[in-house]
Design an enzyme around this catalytic site. Sequence first.
Site, PDB file in Angstrom:
ATOM      1  N   PHE A  63      36.564  31.049 -29.392  1.00 11.82           N
ATOM      2  CA  PHE A  63      37.454  29.876 -29.683  1.00 11.82           C
ATOM      3  C   PHE A  63      38.829  30.577 -29.562  1.00 11.82           C
ATOM      4  O   PHE A  63      39.944  30.274 -30.449  1.00 11.82           O
ATOM      5  CB  PHE A  63      37.069  29.678 -31.395  1.00 11.82           C
ATOM      6  N   VAL A  92      35.370  29.393 -11.532  1.00 14.01           N
ATOM      7  CA  VAL A  92      35.974  29.669 -10.108  1.00 14.01           C
ATOM      8  C   VAL A  92      36.963  28.424  -9.954  1.00 14.01           C
ATOM      9  O   VAL A  92      36.779  27.274  -9.854  1.00 14.01           O
ATOM     10  CB  VAL A  92      35.256  29.447  -9.010  1.00 14.01           C
ATOM     11  N   LYS A 100      34.878  35.977  -8.494  1.00 12.73           N
ATOM     12  CA  LYS A 100      34.683  34.423  -8.266  1.00 12.73           C
ATOM     13  C   LYS A 100      34.145  34.512  -6.817  1.00 12.73           C
ATOM     14  O   LYS A 100      33.411  33.579  -6.767  1.00 12.73           O
ATOM     15  CB  LYS A 100      36.224  33.939  -8.328  1.00 12.73           C
ATOM     16  N   GLY A 120      44.391  28.005 -17.077  1.00 12.94           N
ATOM     17  CA  GLY A 120      44.942  27.145 -18.093  1.00 12.94           C
ATOM     18  C   GLY A 120      44.027  26.574 -19.067  1.00 12.94           C
ATOM     19  O   GLY A 120      42.950  26.112 -18.586  1.00 12.94           O
TER      20      GLY A 120
HETATM   21  N1  HSE Z   1      43.622  35.602 -14.262  1.00 11.50           N
HETATM   22  C1  HSE Z   1      43.175  34.429 -13.647  1.00 11.50           C
HETATM   23  C2  HSE Z   1      43.957  33.926 -12.591  1.00 11.50           C
HETATM   24  C3  HSE Z   1      42.674  33.253 -14.340  1.00 11.50           C
HETATM   25  O1  HSE Z   1      45.171  34.499 -12.257  1.00 11.50           O
HETATM   26  O2  HSE Z   1      43.697  33.324 -11.797  1.00 11.50           O
HETATM   27  C4  HSE Z   1      41.704  32.328 -14.131  1.00 11.50           C
HETATM   28  O3  HSE Z   1      40.476  32.908 -13.798  1.00 11.50           O
END
Ligand code: HSE
Length: 337
Positions: free
Chosen positions: A11, A148, A221, A313
């Site tokens: 959370f 991703v 990713k 975000g």
């Molecule tokens: N730290 C990652 C970025 C956040 O900057 O893309 C999203 O996975």
Amino acid sequence: MKDIKISIIGFGDVGQGVVQVLSQKQQTLEKLGVNIKVVAIADSRSSLVNADGIDLKKAVKVKRNTGIVGRRGSTTAEIIKNTDHDLVVEVTPTDINTGEPGLTNILTAIESGKHVVTSNKGPFARNYAKLMKAAKDHGVVLRYEATVGGAMPIINLIEENLAGNTIERIDGILNGTCNYILTRMGEETLDYQHALLEAQELGIAEADPTYDVMGIDAACKLVILANTAYNNNTVFDDVSITGITKITPQALELADKNGYRVRLICEVSEQVLSVAPKLVPKKHPLAVGGTLNIATIHTDLSKMVTISGIGAGSIETASAILSDIIHIYRACLANTR
Ligand code: HSE
């Protein structure tokens, strides 16, 4: 109206983003014929359960005021196993080395017959095949669009819209923090430390920003994309990784003078798994600036498909989570027809 009972495990920013989106989109969901009821929320130290549906605004308020969402005492595994619900939203913090606590949470949910939607990359870094097999064996769905590219719908694009195509290669920028740092250093001559600090202030950097700047987040990713595109049991250690920490302002200036940007590029194919800074011509589609993510998928039938969007975000990530929940609900309805 179809009722879906869900739990939210984790959370922090993303979990609270999911709650905000569910409240904001209540009418849209009603129009879709779905009523999503949150019956359990757990953070790392406490939990809250209400079979009639949790008061979401109050839960966020309590969390913000006290740092915890509910009572101490029950373990996350107990909440997942013993609360009557259909789907677990797993949004605990990412640990790429162990995958925990997400890995155990997801497996517990699957083994107790619950669908799972997650934004957590860590569990997939070394266990993609194991997780997908577990879901299949237990007849539940595990979806992970939010892992991703945040709001950029790349997993569904590969799995659904490009189904039947052979994915020859994917090139992309999958880390917003590195892209922001390289943009600020290269085009606005800010120094590395300040650019990183700004990325942290924007809330896009990982809790440990070395994950970003060393290319670890992007590599994770890439593992997820490779498994999605090729189902080839790629793991984190298969990826060749170079981060952005050794890039000097002088190198960026030289690139700029010669008509190039430096970008942290991910390359995924059946032969190549690489994250590394590359020179990209300024007018090339991948030369996006700021926190944007982008990917070009090279296929046999559709040729090139390029997609770009906001890669981080809480609300953007929650958007991907919501779409996965709706997808599962539609698939379940189709199966019961
Ligand atoms: N730290 C990652 C970025 C956040 O900057 O893309 C999203 O996975």
